[in-house]
Design a protein around this motif. Structure first.
Motif, PDB file in Angstrom:
ATOM      1  N   ASP A   3       1.255   4.737  -2.443  1.00  0.00           N
ATOM      2  CA  ASP A   3       0.883   5.992  -1.760  1.00  0.00           C
ATOM      3  C   ASP A   3      -0.523   5.929  -1.177  1.00  0.00           C
ATOM      4  O   ASP A   3      -1.256   6.925  -1.171  1.00  0.00           O
ATOM      5  CB  ASP A   3       0.990   7.182  -2.737  1.00  0.00           C
ATOM      6  N   GLN A   4      -0.894   4.755  -0.687  1.00  0.00           N
ATOM      7  CA  GLN A   4      -2.193   4.576  -0.025  1.00  0.00           C
ATOM      8  C   GLN A   4      -1.935   4.398   1.472  1.00  0.00           C
ATOM      9  O   GLN A   4      -2.092   3.321   2.028  1.00  0.00           O
ATOM     10  CB  GLN A   4      -2.937   3.386  -0.614  1.00  0.00           C
ATOM     11  N   SER A   5      -1.508   5.479   2.098  1.00  0.00           N
ATOM     12  CA  SER A   5      -1.075   5.416   3.491  1.00  0.00           C
ATOM     13  C   SER A   5      -2.196   4.985   4.449  1.00  0.00           C
ATOM     14  O   SER A   5      -1.958   4.283   5.433  1.00  0.00           O
ATOM     15  CB  SER A   5      -0.501   6.768   3.937  1.00  0.00           C
ATOM     16  N   ASP A   6      -3.431   5.418   4.195  1.00  0.00           N
ATOM     17  CA  ASP A   6      -4.532   5.040   5.075  1.00  0.00           C
ATOM     18  C   ASP A   6      -4.737   3.528   5.091  1.00  0.00           C
ATOM     19  O   ASP A   6      -4.937   2.928   6.136  1.00  0.00           O
ATOM     20  CB  ASP A   6      -5.824   5.738   4.651  1.00  0.00           C
ATOM     21  N   ASP A   7      -4.676   2.929   3.903  1.00  0.00           N
ATOM     22  CA  ASP A   7      -4.824   1.480   3.821  1.00  0.00           C
ATOM     23  C   ASP A   7      -3.635   0.779   4.484  1.00  0.00           C
ATOM     24  O   ASP A   7      -3.777  -0.288   5.070  1.00  0.00           O
ATOM     25  CB  ASP A   7      -4.933   1.030   2.357  1.00  0.00           C
ATOM     26  N   TYR A  27       0.836  -1.209   0.000  1.00  0.00           N
ATOM     27  CA  TYR A  27       0.000   0.000   0.000  1.00  0.00           C
ATOM     28  C   TYR A  27       0.871   1.260   0.000  1.00  0.00           C
ATOM     29  O   TYR A  27       0.562   2.248  -0.690  1.00  0.00           O
ATOM     30  CB  TYR A  27      -0.912   0.009   1.225  1.00  0.00           C
TER      31      TYR A  27
END
Length: 227
Positions: free
Chosen positions: A217-221, A213
């Motif tokens: 750049d899908q830091s929330d995931d 993730y």
């Protein structure tokens, strides 16, 4: 168990033309003339040969369910792997050709699930995780990158076959996801690991998922995967 020909799905094992075959691909076809049919790519469990067949809804085929039993791997020679029933201590042999690429991950004393039909061993399922030790590394030489990719491809083929043979076993899918992660194929890795990570029992897959993730750049995931 009899099923309609157009009810065949990938991963199902059927008995057809006196052979045990696993469905690898299907395609519903509606020709301009004549009735609809299901085009099925089949793989012989015993020898690995492939064939294509057409099935119509009016046809029936015999669906086969493989039986899993726990065995312990004892030793191997050039042609066969020997396993012992953990309850009766009876020993059986499975050909190296039938074990396939899984042979590279087999370790002395490993507990595996042997898949059989009518008391005939047809393959094995490996544990969810396998610990391997790197005993020696070589200097980078010309062609090494190509060989590493070839090994990744071999591993992918082995795990994909394992997924087809036992769709309910999450281990091959998780391991295939890790192979994709090593190849920096982040989306493919996430697609395989994310739906199965909560039952994996191995914290390492959470870190792999979070890292994949992060690369997208899908830091929330990524944070959710580590909770």
């Amino acid at each position: 168990m009899k099923i309609a020909g157009n009810a065949i799905r990938p991963g199902m094992v059927i008995e057809h033309k006196d052979r045990l075959l696993v469905a690898t691909k299907i395609q519903h076809t509606q020709p301009g003339k004549g009735g609809a049919y299901l085009q099925v790519e089949l793989k012989d469990i015993r020898d690995g040969t492939k064939m294509n067949e057409r099935f119509r809804s009016s046809e029936t085929v015999e669906r086969v369910r493989l039986y899993d039993k726990e065995y312990q791997f004892l030793f191997a020679d050039d042609d066969n792997f020997t396993f012992m029933d953990t309850e009766s201590f009876e020993q059986i042999e499975i050909s190296r050709a039938m074990i396939g690429d899984k042979a590279a991950f087999m370790q002395d004393g490993m507990i595996v699930a042997v898949q059989s039909h009518d008391d005939e061993p047809l393959g094995v399922s490996l544990p969810e995780t396998v610990t391997l030790t790197i005993e020696e590394t070589e200097a980078v030489v010309k062609g090494q990158t190509a060989r590493r990719q070839e090994r990744h491809d071999e591993a992918s083929d082995a795990y994909e076959t394992a997924i087809i043979l036992d769709p309910e076993d999450t281990s091959p899918a998780l391991q295939l996801g890790y192979v994709h992660y090593q190849e920096e194929r982040w989306q493919e890795a996430i697609a395989l690991i994310a739906p199965r990570v909560f039952g994996a029992g191995d914290a390492g897959y959470y870190r792999v998922l979070a890292s994949a993730y992060d690369h997208l750049d899908q830091s929330d995931d990524s944070l959710e995967a580590l909770k």
